[in-house]
Design an enzyme around this catalytic site. Structure first.
Site, PDB file in Angstrom:
ATOM      1  N   SER A 147      -2.740  -8.048   3.089  1.00 27.74           N
ATOM      2  CA  SER A 147      -3.336  -8.003   4.801  1.00 27.74           C
ATOM      3  C   SER A 147      -3.793  -9.233   5.105  1.00 27.74           C
ATOM      4  CB  SER A 147      -4.482  -6.943   4.792  1.00 27.74           C
ATOM      5  OG  SER A 147      -4.023  -5.681   4.138  1.00 27.74           O
ATOM      6  N   HIS A 185       0.843  -1.209   0.135  1.00 25.07           N
ATOM      7  CA  HIS A 185      -0.136  -0.022  -0.051  1.00 25.07           C
ATOM      8  C   HIS A 185       0.929   1.445  -0.034  1.00 25.07           C
ATOM      9  CE1 HIS A 185      -2.846  -2.821   2.071  1.00 25.07           C
ATOM     10  NE2 HIS A 185      -3.570  -2.521   1.109  1.00 25.07           N
ATOM     11  N   GLY A 205      -2.654  -1.809  -7.302  1.00 26.25           N
ATOM     12  CA  GLY A 205      -1.496  -2.759  -7.409  1.00 26.25           C
ATOM     13  C   GLY A 205      -1.642  -3.719  -8.535  1.00 26.25           C
ATOM     14  N   ASP A 216      -3.288  -7.337  -7.733  1.00 22.72           N
ATOM     15  CA  ASP A 216      -4.926  -7.713  -8.013  1.00 22.72           C
ATOM     16  C   ASP A 216      -5.008  -7.358  -9.639  1.00 22.72           C
ATOM     17  OD1 ASP A 216      -6.313  -8.028  -5.042  1.00 22.72           O
ATOM     18  OD2 ASP A 216      -4.721  -6.420  -5.104  1.00 22.72           O
ATOM     19  N   GLN A 250      -8.433  -7.121 -10.839  1.00 22.32           N
ATOM     20  CA  GLN A 250      -9.183  -5.951 -10.511  1.00 22.32           C
ATOM     21  C   GLN A 250      -8.785  -4.794 -11.282  1.00 22.32           C
ATOM     22  OE1 GLN A 250      -9.720  -5.047  -6.137  1.00 22.32           O
ATOM     23  NE2 GLN A 250      -8.153  -3.634  -6.319  1.00 22.32           N
TER      24      GLN A 250
HETATM   25  P1  AMP Z   1      -6.800  -3.869  -0.488  1.00 28.23           P
HETATM   26  O1  AMP Z   1      -6.371  -2.978   0.839  1.00 28.23           O
HETATM   27  O2  AMP Z   1      -6.195  -5.214  -0.211  1.00 28.23           O
HETATM   28  O3  AMP Z   1      -8.092  -3.775  -0.847  1.00 28.23           O
HETATM   29  O4  AMP Z   1      -5.613  -3.020  -1.416  1.00 28.23           O
HETATM   30  C1  AMP Z   1      -5.618  -1.962  -1.802  1.00 28.23           C
HETATM   31  C2  AMP Z   1      -4.758  -1.515  -2.827  1.00 28.23           C
HETATM   32  O5  AMP Z   1      -3.363  -1.857  -2.681  1.00 28.23           O
HETATM   33  C3  AMP Z   1      -5.065  -2.238  -4.153  1.00 28.23           C
HETATM   34  O6  AMP Z   1      -4.875  -1.370  -5.212  1.00 28.23           O
HETATM   35  C4  AMP Z   1      -4.179  -3.331  -4.302  1.00 28.23           C
HETATM   36  O7  AMP Z   1      -3.936  -4.044  -5.602  1.00 28.23           O
HETATM   37  C5  AMP Z   1      -2.895  -2.914  -3.705  1.00 28.23           C
HETATM   38  N1  AMP Z   1      -2.085  -4.098  -2.929  1.00 28.23           N
HETATM   39  C6  AMP Z   1      -2.287  -4.757  -2.269  1.00 28.23           C
HETATM   40  N2  AMP Z   1      -1.302  -5.541  -1.996  1.00 28.23           N
HETATM   41  C7  AMP Z   1      -0.291  -5.236  -2.943  1.00 28.23           C
HETATM   42  C8  AMP Z   1       1.256  -5.547  -2.880  1.00 28.23           C
HETATM   43  N3  AMP Z   1       1.684  -6.519  -2.229  1.00 28.23           N
HETATM   44  N4  AMP Z   1       1.952  -4.738  -3.931  1.00 28.23           N
HETATM   45  C9  AMP Z   1       1.537  -3.770  -4.491  1.00 28.23           C
HETATM   46  N5  AMP Z   1       0.212  -3.456  -4.332  1.00 28.23           N
HETATM   47  C10 AMP Z   1      -0.741  -4.018  -3.537  1.00 28.23           C
END
Ligand code: AMP
Length: 271
Positions: free
Chosen positions: A178, A28, A139, A142, A145
């Site tokens: 997470s 993040h 990111g 995903d 997504q």
């Molecule tokens: P989330 O909190 O899981 O909904 O993720 C929020 C954003 O962070 C989304 O755009 C995810 O793709 C990105 N994200 C989650 N994990 C990673 C990671 N390991 N590397 C890069 N971006 C990430």
């Protein structure tokens, strides 16, 4: 939130935006740094969106720690956190207007998690309307997504720059998530099979193996771990998410979802 953003924009500042569900990690934070590079201000939303979770999924136990998240946001110079309540986001209970992408979201995550992308598109559209960003960072972790939301941004003419940032990994290769906190020490070790199988795919495709051969080798590697159960391994076009059966460098996305114990992990690589 919108008033804050309008004031910033009226002063000529570009607003960057990173939507998250909190329990922040380095993945993040890398998006926040990128948003700061591309814009003058960075807004982070922290919202565990109920409409993107299935009835048997982990909505209620999804990890939450606002104070920890707040400090992490501060450490990278985030200018505003938007952390609405469910009542603020869905005042009438559930939404009766949905944003639904109907092609890129059909397979893979969309198949395993019915309604997931409808929830994601709806909440991201709502968040865009609250935050009014000039740039939004997502990111590659995903991958589907990203493909679905890029399509939504184009189809609905959202006036913003859509940025995809690389997957951030732990030193041993596990993609940061997470949900990694759910893993027991043994599962945490066995979860390395995801990244190992992607590295295997890269090597074997470069060596001229067919997609079928590579898929079989990946399956063998992953299922050799007692706690792992494959949901899907997909060899697809990175934009359309449609299956491909021949290796075309640069466009081939290898994406997977694997249960490690009860935890569902996803990972991918563009080859
Ligand atoms: P989330 O909190 O899981 O909904 O993720 C929020 C954003 O962070 C989304 O755009 C995810 O793709 C990105 N994200 C989650 N994990 C990673 C990671 N390991 N590397 C890069 N971006 C990430």
């Amino acid at each position: 939130m919108r008033a804050w953003s309008r004031i910033a924009r009226a002063a000529g500042e570009r607003v960057g935006f990173v939507p998250t569900m909190g329990y922040l990690h380095e993945g993040h934070l890398s998006l926040m740094r990128e948003a700061k590079r591309r814009a003058d201000l960075c807004v982070v939303s922290i919202y565990v969106n109920p409409t993107q979770f299935g009835p048997k999924e982990d909505f209620s136990k999804y990890p939450r720690d606002f104070e920890r998240d707040r400090k992490l946001c501060e450490s990278v110079g985030v200018d505003a956190i938007f952390a609405p309540t469910n009542e603020e986001m869905y005042p009438a209970g559930a939404a009766t207007t949905w944003v639904e992408e109907t092609a890129v979201s059909e397979r893979w995550e969309g198949m395993s998690r019915p309604g997931h992308f409808r929830g994601v598109c709806t909440v991201v559209a709502k968040l865009f309307n609250c935050v009014l960003p000039d740039v939004a960072c997502f990111g590659q972790k995903d991958a589907q997504q990203c493909a679905v939301l890029r399509r939504m941004v184009r189809d609905l003419n959202f006036p913003l720059e859509f940025v995809v940032c690389p997957t951030v990994r732990e030193p041993d290769g596990l993609a940061m998530s997470s949900r990694n906190v759910y893993l027991s020490p043994t599962e945490r070790q066995e979860a390395l099979a995801l990244k190992q199988s992607l590295d295997l795919a890269r090597r074997e495709l470069a060596a001229g193996r067919t997609i079928d051969e590579v898929s079989a080798a990946m399956t063998k590697l992953i299922t050799s771990k007692p706690s792992a159960r494959i949901d899907y391994i997909a060899f697809v076009d990175s934009e359309t998410l449609l299956p491909v059966n021949r290796y075309e460098p640069g466009r081939l996305l290898v994406a997977m979802a694997v249960f490690v114990g009860k935890t569902r992990l996803i990972d991918n690589m563009v080859l």
